[in-house]
Design an enzyme around this catalytic site. Structure first.
Site, PDB file in Angstrom:
ATOM      1  N   PHE A   1      -3.992   9.146   0.169  1.00 29.79           N
ATOM      2  CA  PHE A   1      -3.967  10.178  -0.863  1.00 29.79           C
ATOM      3  C   PHE A   1      -4.990  11.286  -0.631  1.00 29.79           C
ATOM      4  CE2 PHE A   1      -6.627   6.698  -2.597  1.00 29.79           C
ATOM      5  CZ  PHE A   1      -7.825   7.370  -2.784  1.00 29.79           C
TER       6      PHE A   1
ATOM      7  N   LYS B   1      -0.824   5.446  -9.426  1.00 33.64           N
ATOM      8  CA  LYS B   1      -2.001   4.581  -9.276  1.00 33.64           C
ATOM      9  C   LYS B   1      -1.522   3.225  -8.772  1.00 33.64           C
ATOM     10  CE  LYS B   1      -6.300   3.114  -9.930  1.00 33.64           C
ATOM     11  NZ  LYS B   1      -6.127   1.867  -9.158  1.00 33.64           N
TER      12      LYS B   1
ATOM     13  N   LYS C   1      -8.230   8.113 -14.205  1.00 40.31           N
ATOM     14  CA  LYS C   1      -7.163   7.121 -14.093  1.00 40.31           C
ATOM     15  C   LYS C   1      -6.654   6.787 -15.484  1.00 40.31           C
ATOM     16  CE  LYS C   1     -10.624   3.460 -13.469  1.00 40.31           C
ATOM     17  NZ  LYS C   1     -11.100   2.397 -12.556  1.00 40.31           N
TER      18      LYS C   1
END
Length: 511
Positions: free
Chosen positions: A297, A213, A375
Site C-alpha cells: 500500500f 484494511k 483506521k
C-alpha cells in the site's frame, strides 16, 4: 567519557516509577542519559525496555526460578548487562540452555536487590516505570539540545534508539540530520489512529484515500537487486520465512525499493484466513503451508529516490506504476462520505477488517499515531467478569490496574463458573482506576505474587478487535486488543457472555 553504572540507571528507573508528571519524567531521563557517559545508547534502550538483542531466549519461568542471592554492593556496568544479554540471545546448540542460565544467574549474583528487580523486568520485556520510547526520544532531544522533530526523524530512518542517542549526544543536530534512508535497514512504520466513522474522516479531509484494511501481518520489504529483506512491524527480519514475498518482490520492475504492506494467507474461495492462521503459517515448513500473499500500500524508495517526504498522492502514483493490481491493497480516492462508506462495505463483505482513511497530502511519518491515517473497524463488545487484578506501575503505582477477564461456562451443578480469557489495562481513566482499586479490594479473596484475586462479581464491558486461539488461557482463546468501555453494575455475573459466544466471534466451534 565513562561507562554507565547499572545502579544509576536503576535509581532513575525507580524515580520514573514514582513520578507521575511527564515533564519531570523527561528530566529524569535526561539526567540518566548524561550519567551513562559513552553508553547512553544502552541507557536509552534499557529505559525504553528495548535491549539491542532482538530476542532473549529465556522464558518467564526461567527468570522466576533464577533464585540468586543479591550482592551487597553495586558493581555492574551497562556493558556487563549487555554482555550477559548477548549470551541469552545467541547461545545455541547442545548445552545452550545451561549457558543461558549460567549467564543469567551470574548477572543476578552480581546485582543488588534493586538491580535484580530491574534486570528481571528488562529481560521479560516488562519495564514498569512509565517511560515509552517516545518519552526517551524526547529526553534525548533535551539532553542534546536539539529539536525533538529532528530526533524523531532520525529514529524513524534508523529505527535504533541507542544509535540516535549516541549521535545526538556526540554529534548534535548535524549528525542526526545526516541519518538517511538506507535500503536494507528497517524504517519505523507509519501508524494510524482509530476512529469510528468513515463519514467523519472524509468530511474532515474533504478528499481522501479509502483503502481496505486487511487483517494480516504488517511487512516492510527492501529490494536491492536480487537481495530482498522482509521486516515485520517491529522490524524483525523474517526473510527466511517469507519465500512467497521474496519471489513477488524480485519480479517487480525495479532495482531498488522499499515497500510497505501486509502479508496474509488466502483461501481458495478468495477470502482471507484469520490473523492467527496467517501468523501460524509462518512457523510451518514451506511445503506444509498455504501461500502467503503480499499486498502493498505504500512506496518509500525506488531506484535511488527517497519518497517519504512526498505526499501520499505522489507515492500512490509511483506504487501503481510499479506494482500490479493483484499485489496492491484496493483503494479509492473519494470526495464524499457516501463513496467512502461504500468502500468500507465492500471491504467487510470480502472478509476484511474495515478500511484505512488517509490524507492525500500526508508525507510518510513514523512515531505518534496522528490524524493523517485513520483506521475504521466495526467494534466488537463483550460483557465479562473480573477474576483478578494486578497492581499498576509508573503513573499507575498504587492503583489496581490490569484486570483478568473471564467468560461464563456452566458448572457441573448447572451454576455459572468462569474461565479466564486474558487481561487488559487499556481504556481506564484515572477516575476509573481509583474506583476499581477500592471496588476490587472489597472483593478480594486472596493474593499471590502477581495479582489480587477477587470474587467474580464485577461485570465489565470490553471492546476488542477479535478473538484468536491460545494455549495460554484455559478457555483456549485470547482477546485481541481488549480495552475497557465501562463497568456494568446493571448486570450480574450470570449474565456475562459465555465462552461459546466468545469463541464464535473468532469463528471457532463451541468447547
Amino acid at each position: 567519557m565513562t561507562t554507565g553504572r547499572l545502579a544509576d540507571l536503576v535509581a532513575a528507573s525507580d524515580a520514573l516509577a514514582d513520578e507521575p508528571g511527564r515533564n519531570e519524567k523527561v528530566r529524569i531521563i535526561v539526567e540518566a542519559l548524561l550519567a551513562a557517559g559513552d553508553r547512553a545508547d544502552l541507557a536509552a534502550r534499557y529505559l525504553a525496555g528495548d535491549p539491542p538483542q532482538d530476542r532473549l531466549e529465556v522464558g518467564w519461568a526461567a527468570v522466576r526460578d533464577a533464585d540468586t542471592a543479591p550482592a551487597e554492593d553495586a558493581s555492574l556496568t551497562l556493558d556487563d548487562v549487555d554482555a550477559a544479554l548477548e549470551v541469552l540471545a545467541t547461545a545455541g546448540g547442545p548445552g545452550s540452555r545451561g549457558a543461558r542460565m549460567t549467564a543469567l544467574n551470574g548477572l543476578l549474583a552480581r546485582a543488588t536487590s534493586a538491580e535484580q528487580a530491574f534486570l528481571r523486568h528488562l529481560v521479560m520485556g516488562e519495564m514498569r516505570h512509565g517511560a515509552s520510547a517516545g518519552m526517551v526520544a524526547k529526553g534525548i532531544a533535551k539532553a542534546a539540545d536539539v529539536p525533538e522533530t529532528v530526533v524523531r526523524r532520525a529514529l524513524m530512518l534508523s529505527a535504533d534508539l541507542g544509535e540516535v542517542a549516541t549521535l545526538a549526544l556526540t554529534g548534535g543536530r548535524p549528525a542526526l540530520e545526516a541519518v538517511g534512508l538506507v535500503v536494507g535497514r528497517g524504517v519505523q512504520p507509519m501508524l494510524a489512529s482509530t476512529t469510528e466513522s468513515v463519514t467523519e474522516v472524509v468530511e474532515e479531509l474533504g478528499t481522501a484515500v479509502v483503502e481496505w484494511k486487511l487483517d494480516g501481518a504488517r511487512i516492510q520489504v527492501h529490494v536491492d537487486g536480487e537481495d530482498v529483506v522482509v521486516f515485520t512491524r517491529n522490524l524483525n527480519d523474517i526473510t527466511s520465512r517469507s519465500a512467497d514475498v521474496v519471489a513477488a518482490a524480485r519480479a517487480l520492475p525495479m532495482q531498488q525499493a522499499i515497500l510497505d504492506g501486509e502479508v496474509l494467507a488466502m483461501g481458495t474461495d478468495g477470502l482471507p484466513w484469520a490473523f492467527q492462521d496467517t501468523m501460524s503459517a509462518f512457523s510451518r515448513d514451506e511445503g506444509e503451508r498455504p501461500a502467503l500473499s503480499p499486498f502493498f500500500f505504500d512506496l518509500l524508495h525506488v531506484d535511488g529516490e527517497d519518497l517519504i517526504d512526498q505526499p501520499l498522492s505522489a507515492r500512490r502514483q509511483r506504487l501503481t506504476a510499479l506494482v500490479p493490481d493483484h499485489l496492491r491493497i484496493p483503494s479509492v480516492i473519494v470526495e464524499d462520505a457516501a463513496a467512502g462508506e461504500a468502500v468500507a462495505v465492500e471491504s467487510l463483505d470480502r472478509g476484511h477488517e474495515g478500511v484505512m482513511v488517509k490524507a492525500l497530502d500526508a508525507p510518510y511519518a513514523a512515531g505518534r499515531r496522528g490524524k493523517q491515517w485513520r483506521k475504521v473497524k466495526p467494534v466488537k463488545t463483550l460483557d465479562l467478569v473480573v477474576l483478578a487484578v494486578e497492581w499498576g506501575s509508573g503513573r499507575r503505582q498504587g492503583w489496581l490496574s490490569n484486570i483478568h477477564l473471564g467468560a461464563r461456562i456452566d458448572g457441573p451443578d448447572g451454576q455459572p463458573e468462569f474461565v479466564m480469557l486474558g487481561k487488559t489495562f487499556k481504556g481506564m481513566t484515572d477516575a476509573m482506576l481509583e474506583w476499581q482499586t477500592a471496588r476490587f479490594l472489597e472483593l478480594e479473596t486472596h493474593r499471590d505474587q502477581r495479582a489480587v484475586h477477587v470474587r467474580p462479581e464485577q461485570v465489565v464491558e470490553i471492546a476488542l478487535d477479535g478473538v484468536q486461539t491460545s494455549r495460554r488461557y484455559p478457555g483456549g482463546v485470547a482477546l485481541r486488543f481488549a480495552r475497557v468501555i465501562g463497568y456494568r453494575d446493571d448486570k450480574s455475573p450470570a449474565e456475562v457472555d459465555t465462552l461459546d459466544t466468545v469463541r464464535a466471534l473468532g469463528g471457532l466451534p463451541p468447547r
